[in-house]
Design an enzyme around this catalytic site. Structure first.
Site, PDB file in Angstrom:
ATOM      1  N   GLU A  43       0.825  -1.207   0.000  1.00  0.00           N
ATOM      2  CA  GLU A  43       0.000   0.000   0.000  1.00  0.00           C
ATOM      3  C   GLU A  43       0.862   1.261   0.000  1.00  0.00           C
ATOM      4  O   GLU A  43       0.528   2.247  -0.654  1.00  0.00           O
ATOM      5  CB  GLU A  43      -0.946  -0.003   1.200  1.00  0.00           C
ATOM      6  CG  GLU A  43      -2.060  -1.041   1.123  1.00  0.00           C
ATOM      7  CD  GLU A  43      -2.998  -0.826  -0.054  1.00  0.00           C
ATOM      8  OE1 GLU A  43      -3.016   0.276  -0.630  1.00  0.00           O
ATOM      9  OE2 GLU A  43      -3.718  -1.769  -0.416  1.00  0.00           O
ATOM     10  N   TYR A 126      -6.373   6.393   4.434  1.00  0.00           N
ATOM     11  CA  TYR A 126      -6.568   5.303   3.474  1.00  0.00           C
ATOM     12  C   TYR A 126      -5.743   4.073   3.857  1.00  0.00           C
ATOM     13  O   TYR A 126      -6.258   2.947   3.895  1.00  0.00           O
ATOM     14  CB  TYR A 126      -6.193   5.756   2.061  1.00  0.00           C
ATOM     15  CG  TYR A 126      -5.976   4.580   1.146  1.00  0.00           C
ATOM     16  CD1 TYR A 126      -7.066   3.877   0.631  1.00  0.00           C
ATOM     17  CD2 TYR A 126      -4.694   4.123   0.842  1.00  0.00           C
ATOM     18  CE1 TYR A 126      -6.881   2.756  -0.166  1.00  0.00           C
ATOM     19  CE2 TYR A 126      -4.500   3.009   0.045  1.00  0.00           C
ATOM     20  CZ  TYR A 126      -5.595   2.330  -0.458  1.00  0.00           C
ATOM     21  OH  TYR A 126      -5.414   1.213  -1.236  1.00  0.00           O
ATOM     22  N   ASP A 144      -9.627   4.495  -2.361  1.00  0.00           N
ATOM     23  CA  ASP A 144      -8.506   4.966  -3.164  1.00  0.00           C
ATOM     24  C   ASP A 144      -9.053   5.595  -4.446  1.00  0.00           C
ATOM     25  O   ASP A 144     -10.252   5.824  -4.571  1.00  0.00           O
ATOM     26  CB  ASP A 144      -7.520   3.832  -3.457  1.00  0.00           C
ATOM     27  CG  ASP A 144      -8.100   2.780  -4.406  1.00  0.00           C
ATOM     28  OD1 ASP A 144      -9.318   2.831  -4.720  1.00  0.00           O
ATOM     29  OD2 ASP A 144      -7.326   1.901  -4.854  1.00  0.00           O
ATOM     30  N   CYS A 196     -14.638  -0.597 -14.246  1.00  0.00           N
ATOM     31  CA  CYS A 196     -15.068   0.809 -14.159  1.00  0.00           C
ATOM     32  C   CYS A 196     -13.855   1.709 -14.412  1.00  0.00           C
ATOM     33  O   CYS A 196     -13.463   2.514 -13.576  1.00  0.00           O
ATOM     34  CB  CYS A 196     -15.685   1.074 -12.783  1.00  0.00           C
ATOM     35  SG  CYS A 196     -16.665   2.592 -12.686  1.00  0.00           S
ATOM     36  N   CYS A 203     -19.483  -1.126 -18.816  1.00  0.00           N
ATOM     37  CA  CYS A 203     -20.729  -1.177 -18.047  1.00  0.00           C
ATOM     38  C   CYS A 203     -21.510  -2.472 -18.267  1.00  0.00           C
ATOM     39  O   CYS A 203     -22.211  -2.941 -17.364  1.00  0.00           O
ATOM     40  CB  CYS A 203     -21.608   0.027 -18.406  1.00  0.00           C
ATOM     41  SG  CYS A 203     -20.848   1.621 -18.004  1.00  0.00           S
ATOM     42  N   CYS A 206     -20.408  -5.047 -15.728  1.00  0.00           N
ATOM     43  CA  CYS A 206     -20.253  -4.583 -14.349  1.00  0.00           C
ATOM     44  C   CYS A 206     -21.320  -5.197 -13.451  1.00  0.00           C
ATOM     45  O   CYS A 206     -22.519  -5.146 -13.770  1.00  0.00           O
ATOM     46  CB  CYS A 206     -20.362  -3.050 -14.306  1.00  0.00           C
ATOM     47  SG  CYS A 206     -20.246  -2.378 -12.628  1.00  0.00           S
TER      48      CYS A 206
END
Length: 351
Positions: A43, A126, A144, A196, A203, A206
């Site tokens: 991270e 975060y 994020d 996305c 889409c 999704c």
């Protein structure tokens, strides 16, 4: 979308994730517990950096320093050298500080509590949430850049970033499940990275297309909106490549930048302050008296907040000349943590 849809959103996304999850070096396989050290390390590296770039760095770090205790015991210069090329070097310094704090205050084990994680060097909202959720399956909300994009489209949030961040966090919190929070966080990241996507969202495949308000309005590809960026200012400076004949061969002068500030603690070719005045006197910062020869073209490097033009000059002194810094054999330059802008200056100086 209303809050009553939260349970369906959770189940649909987790079912999609179980089928399509990415395989990443720091991600635990299905059914296994994530290593907090690996989660934290990845991270920190992934901040402002792509997954493709981080993979190699992560694997090298983990091979060289398999545990947080190993990393804490490493000299900072070694850590900075391994980090070279990832940029944002304050992250590397805080990485080393954090490893030492985890060892000294927490017995070499990362705390599971989000609030306690926030007290560690280099860990913000975060990152604390990501470690708590992914490594310890705490019900923490992780947001994020990928998640910002997903939520902005899901709720058709047209307020530009960064002003929309509080609203995005509220909606993300509203749909974060108490169980499998870590998988849900990684699923949101994967959804943003693979479906996305910024320019051409897929889409039709999704798992949330049924609830996506931006898709219904035909504006998915336009979100999230962002405020217009201010143009980057240009700063100017000089870099001094100074050589001498040493006992074991040719040497060049390097020095360490101040710990605080941009590229703090990194080694550099001695340089003048970087200023927005192109006529500023850089020569007064030369590390020694020498016959200097200018390189034809300045080195150009773009940082996050400014563009730098660095005039590079070459000089040579005799072995007895005193200069502040450290003399390094030319064949040992790779042993030092040199930021990208300095590797550019070195390449220019050596022709």
């Amino acid at each position: 979308m209303i809050l009553n849809d939260a349970q369906r959103l959770q189940s649909d996304l987790l079912a999609w994730y179980d089928r399509h999850r990415r395989t990443l070096p720091w991600r635990a396989p299905p059914g296994e517990v994530a290593d907090p050290y690996a989660v934290w390390l990845s991270e920190i590296m992934l901040q402002q950096t792509t997954v493709a770039t981080v993979k190699g760095y992560f694997e090298r770090f983990l091979t060289r320093w398999p545990t947080v205790a190993d990393l804490a015991a490493a000299p900072l210069d070694d850590v900075l050298t391994e980090w070279a090329g990832l940029g944002y070097y304050a992250r590397a310094r805080n990485l080393h500080k954090c490893a030492n704090v985890v060892v000294e205050r927490h017995g070499g084990r990362f705390p599971a509590n989000e609030a306690v994680l926030l007290e560690l060097p280099g860990i913000g909202r975060y990152t604390a949430a990501a470690i708590a959720a992914i490594a310890f399956d705490q019900g923490a909300t992780v947001v994020d850049g990928n998640v910002e994009r997903v939520i902005s489209r899901l709720r058709a949030i047209e307020t530009p970033l960064p002003d929309s961040k509080p609203e995005i966090w509220r909606w993300a919190e509203a749909i974060t499940p108490a169980a499998r929070a870590g998988d849900f966080a990684q699923a949101m990241m994967d959804l943003g990275a693979t479906v996305c996507t910024p320019r051409t969202p897929l889409c039709m495949v999704c798992p949330w297309s049924w609830a996506c308000e931006a898709r219904a309005a035909g504006i998915a590809a336009d979100l999230p909106r962002k405020k217009a960026r201010k143009p980057r200012p240009t700063r100017y400076g000089m870099a001094f490549w100074l050589e001498r004949e040493g006992k074991a061969g040719r040497e060049v002068l390097l020095r360490r930048r101040p710990e605080e500030g941009l590229l703090g603690g990194m080694m550099e070719v001695p340089s003048s302050p970087w200023t927005e005045d192109p006529a500023a006197d850089g020569w007064s910062h030369a590390p020694a008296q020498a016959e200097w020869t200018a390189v034809d073209e300045p080195v150009v490097h773009v940082f996050t907040h400014f563009r730098l033009e660095l005039d590079v000059v070459r000089g040579e002194v005799s072995a007895g000349v005193v200069a502040e810094g450290v003399w390094v054999r030319l064949d040992r330059l790779a042993d030092y943590a040199l930021p990208t802008v300095m590797t550019k200056a070195i390449k220019a100086a050596r022709g």
